[in-house]
Design an enzyme around this catalytic site. Structure first.
Site, PDB file in Angstrom:
ATOM      1  N   TYR A  78      -0.012  45.594  -8.013  1.00  0.00           N
ATOM      2  CA  TYR A  78       0.058  46.655  -7.015  1.00  0.00           C
ATOM      3  C   TYR A  78      -0.688  46.173  -5.772  1.00  0.00           C
ATOM      4  O   TYR A  78      -1.872  45.832  -5.853  1.00  0.00           O
ATOM      5  CB  TYR A  78      -0.576  47.940  -7.550  1.00  0.00           C
ATOM      6  CG  TYR A  78      -0.666  49.038  -6.518  1.00  0.00           C
ATOM      7  CD1 TYR A  78       0.486  49.545  -5.929  1.00  0.00           C
ATOM      8  CD2 TYR A  78      -1.891  49.542  -6.101  1.00  0.00           C
ATOM      9  CE1 TYR A  78       0.422  50.540  -4.961  1.00  0.00           C
ATOM     10  CE2 TYR A  78      -1.970  50.547  -5.145  1.00  0.00           C
ATOM     11  CZ  TYR A  78      -0.804  51.034  -4.578  1.00  0.00           C
ATOM     12  OH  TYR A  78      -0.879  52.014  -3.614  1.00  0.00           O
ATOM     13  N   LEU A  91       1.587  36.083  14.019  1.00  0.00           N
ATOM     14  CA  LEU A  91       1.191  34.676  13.931  1.00  0.00           C
ATOM     15  C   LEU A  91       1.418  34.100  12.539  1.00  0.00           C
ATOM     16  O   LEU A  91       1.034  32.976  12.260  1.00  0.00           O
ATOM     17  CB  LEU A  91      -0.291  34.522  14.306  1.00  0.00           C
ATOM     18  CG  LEU A  91      -0.677  34.986  15.707  1.00  0.00           C
ATOM     19  CD1 LEU A  91      -2.192  34.937  15.891  1.00  0.00           C
ATOM     20  CD2 LEU A  91       0.018  34.129  16.761  1.00  0.00           C
ATOM     21  N   ILE A  93       0.172  35.430   9.708  1.00  0.00           N
ATOM     22  CA  ILE A  93      -0.973  35.653   8.819  1.00  0.00           C
ATOM     23  C   ILE A  93      -0.601  36.593   7.673  1.00  0.00           C
ATOM     24  O   ILE A  93      -0.893  36.316   6.506  1.00  0.00           O
ATOM     25  CB  ILE A  93      -2.177  36.186   9.622  1.00  0.00           C
ATOM     26  CG1 ILE A  93      -2.602  35.124  10.647  1.00  0.00           C
ATOM     27  CG2 ILE A  93      -3.332  36.562   8.694  1.00  0.00           C
ATOM     28  CD1 ILE A  93      -3.542  35.616  11.723  1.00  0.00           C
ATOM     29  N   HIS A 116       2.817  51.189  -1.887  1.00  0.00           N
ATOM     30  CA  HIS A 116       3.186  52.440  -1.213  1.00  0.00           C
ATOM     31  C   HIS A 116       3.087  52.207   0.284  1.00  0.00           C
ATOM     32  O   HIS A 116       2.177  51.511   0.744  1.00  0.00           O
ATOM     33  CB  HIS A 116       2.223  53.576  -1.603  1.00  0.00           C
ATOM     34  CG  HIS A 116       2.287  53.944  -3.045  1.00  0.00           C
ATOM     35  ND1 HIS A 116       1.414  53.431  -3.973  1.00  0.00           N
ATOM     36  CD2 HIS A 116       3.109  54.772  -3.711  1.00  0.00           C
ATOM     37  CE1 HIS A 116       1.716  53.929  -5.164  1.00  0.00           C
ATOM     38  NE2 HIS A 116       2.732  54.753  -5.036  1.00  0.00           N
ATOM     39  N   ALA A 124       5.872  48.141   8.804  1.00  0.00           N
ATOM     40  CA  ALA A 124       5.535  47.681   7.453  1.00  0.00           C
ATOM     41  C   ALA A 124       6.783  47.638   6.570  1.00  0.00           C
ATOM     42  O   ALA A 124       6.990  46.674   5.832  1.00  0.00           O
ATOM     43  CB  ALA A 124       4.477  48.589   6.834  1.00  0.00           C
ATOM     44  N   ILE A 125       7.614  48.657   6.659  1.00  0.00           N
ATOM     45  CA  ILE A 125       8.830  48.700   5.835  1.00  0.00           C
ATOM     46  C   ILE A 125       9.719  47.500   6.144  1.00  0.00           C
ATOM     47  O   ILE A 125      10.193  46.805   5.234  1.00  0.00           O
ATOM     48  CB  ILE A 125       9.585  50.035   6.046  1.00  0.00           C
ATOM     49  CG1 ILE A 125       8.737  51.203   5.509  1.00  0.00           C
ATOM     50  CG2 ILE A 125      10.963  50.002   5.382  1.00  0.00           C
ATOM     51  CD1 ILE A 125       9.177  52.565   6.011  1.00  0.00           C
TER      52      ILE A 125
END
Length: 165
Positions: A78, A91, A93, A116, A124-125
């Protein structure tokens, strides 16, 4: 990436002596405050939790928890948090941090990684979808103190490594 000299990006394990780096990053990056269990899980996950340094400056981290899958002894990972400070995004990372965990999963025959993400966090998605994560569930009112309170569960299934140890 831009033309110019290669800047050093390095990863380092999280230990008692540098856990404050992770705490400071989390305060800067996330709208949620993490409790002692989060940090205990991060330390317990050993190689699955890393700090990222850009020219010796701590700029990002991935923190994971190892879990037993329901109904069996198999382990899954997780991802509790993955974040990079805004000036250092783009960059590679975050990619380096996530690939580190995905490679470890493959080498250790861990077949599932999940996390989540807030339903409105399109950056993020999209980031996770580039790594073959899929939205597998929507949870209403997952978050208590942030809006929107809903989250997606993103999951990636990993094929076992074919290389011998």
């Amino acid at each position: 990436m831009g033309v110019g000299r290669e800047v050093s990006i390095s990863l380092d394990g999280v230990r008692d002596k540098n856990i404050m780096q992770l705490k400071k990053l989390n305060i800067a990056l996330f709208p949620v405050r993490y409790n002692d269990k989060y940090y205990a899980d991060a330390l317990a996950s050993a190689e699955f939790t890393k700090l990222a340094y850009y020219s010796d400056i701590c700029v990002g981290a991935i923190a994971c928890r190892l879990e037993k899958k329901e109904g069996g002894g198999q382990v899954r990972v997780y991802i509790m948090t993955l974040g990079v400070l805004a000036p250092y995004r783009g960059l590679g990372i975050g990619t380096r941090l996530l690939n580190h965990v995905l490679d470890l999963c493959s080498k250790q025959n861990i077949s599932e990684v999940y996390l989540h993400v807030q339903t409105n966090n399109e950056d993020a998605i999209n980031f996770y979808k580039k790594f073959e994560f899929e939205i597998t569930e929507t949870i209403q009112n997952y978050y208590t103190n942030i809006t929107p309170p809903d989250c997606y569960v993103l999951t990636r299934h990993i094929a076992p490594s074919t290389t011998k140890k």
